[in-house]
Design a protein around this motif. Structure first.
Motif, short mmCIF file in Angstrom:
data_model
loop_
_atom_site.label_atom_id
_atom_site.label_comp_id
_atom_site.label_asym_id
_atom_site.label_seq_id
_atom_site.Cartn_x
_atom_site.Cartn_y
_atom_site.Cartn_z
N LYS A 85 -13.61 -22.59 4.46
CA LYS A 85 -14.84 -23.06 5.09
C LYS A 85 -15.45 -21.92 5.89
N GLU B 282 -17.61 -21.77 8.27
CA GLU B 282 -17.69 -21.96 9.72
C GLU B 282 -16.34 -21.79 10.41
N CYS B 283 -15.26 -21.82 9.64
CA CYS B 283 -13.92 -21.67 10.21
C CYS B 283 -13.40 -20.24 10.13
N GLU C 21 -18.67 -16.87 19.52
CA GLU C 21 -18.50 -17.16 18.10
C GLU C 21 -17.19 -17.91 17.86
N GLU D 23 -17.47 -21.56 19.15
CA GLU D 23 -18.27 -22.38 18.24
C GLU D 23 -17.49 -22.72 16.97
N SER D 24 -16.79 -21.74 16.44
CA SER D 24 -16.01 -21.97 15.23
C SER D 24 -14.94 -23.01 15.46
N ALA E 135 -14.85 -25.40 17.66
CA ALA E 135 -15.45 -26.72 17.87
C ALA E 135 -15.79 -27.38 16.54
N LYS E 136 -16.27 -26.58 15.60
CA LYS E 136 -16.64 -27.12 14.29
C LYS E 136 -15.43 -27.45 13.42
N CYS E 137 -14.31 -26.78 13.70
CA CYS E 137 -13.15 -26.90 12.82
C CYS E 137 -11.95 -27.57 13.47
N THR F 167 -11.20 -30.69 13.81
CA THR F 167 -10.68 -31.78 12.99
C THR F 167 -11.09 -31.56 11.54
#
Length: 259
Positions: free
Chosen positions: A93, A95-96, A162, A165-166, A168-170, A172
């Motif tokens: 992913k 974003e991860c 960065e 943010e990463s 937080a998106k990843c 779960t």
């Protein structure tokens, strides 16, 4: 400690060891890291980035941990064999990628200087005659890969933002890392409170699935234009509910040396 528990511990140790070998691929003078975990620093640390000049690799070496700096720990330099190239690591992913690259020491941004250390807690002494208890004691120690990366201007602040943010998106849903074809599944990221430097982040990272789940700790601390990253595991800890203490003495000693 029963034989079944020993087998599970050994399995976790094998998984963790493979991950450490992979993470060790990034903390030397040729590659940099700039990653960490949870937030627990000054509230406006990232809002007012200071204009800073990055430290060189030679300067970071002088500011890195050395043997004797942390009682009860063995400290050694990372070498050329520990260096990972960005193409060696893939994350399923996009974003991860920042948080995933943090585990393996993959360079992010344009660091000016780099340095790395391997820090291993010395085994706890156990006078027990029980071989299984002795084995458990030998495994119950925390190992950490410590890397320093320095950036000009607001590069270090952007690096931390960065990463935050990463994560937080990843946090779960999970994602999969691949290091030269060897895959690791990250199933959960749990933010933890941490303080240190001008800005600090930390997480408990759960890797693996089924009976091969093991916890890891990821901490990133910014001091000026330098980002110090700590990726740690304990071989004796396995299972979804397992946990261990962050290597606070190691983190504090390194941040102190950065001034």
């Amino acid at each position: 400690m029963r034989a079944t528990a020993v087998r599970r511990t050994a399995l976790a140790a094998a998984v963790a060891s493979l991950t450490l070998l992979a993470t060790a691929c990034g903390g030397s003078d040729s590659d940099a890291k700039g990653d960490g975990g949870t937030s627990g620093a000054k509230d406006d640390a990232s809002a007012k980035p200071a204009a800073v000049k990055a430290l060189s690799s030679a300067e970071l070496e002088k500011a890195s941990l050395e043997q004797g700096d942390v009682a009860g720990h063995k400290i050694s330099k990372t070498g050329p064999e520990d260096i990972a190239q960005p193409g060696d690591v893939t994350v399923d992913k996009k974003e991860c990628e920042p948080i995933g690259f943090a585990f393996y020491g993959v360079k992010r941004g344009t660091p000016v200087g780099n340095a790395g250390r391997k820090v291993v807690e010395e085994p706890k002494k156990d006078e027990s005659a029980d071989p299984e208890d002795l084995l458990a004691g030998m495994l119950d120690m925390t190992s950490s890969l410590v890397t320093l990366a320095s950036y000009d201007g607001d590069g270090a602040v952007k690096n931390m933002a960065e990463l935050r943010e990463s994560a937080a998106k990843c946090a779960t849903g999970g994602f999969t890392l691949s290091m030269k074809g060897s895959k690791q599944k990250v199933t959960k990221l749990t933010e933890e409170k941490v303080t240190g430097g001008e800005e600090a982040l930390a997480w408990r990272v759960q890797m693996g699935e089924g009976d091969e789940v093991a916890p890891f700790k990821l901490v990133s601390v910014r001091q000026g234009g330098t980002v110090a990253t700590f990726f740690s595991f304990n071989l004796a800890k396995t299972g979804a509910d397992a946990d261990f203490e962050r290597p606070t003495s190691v983190i504090d000693a390194q941040v102190a040396k950065l001034g």
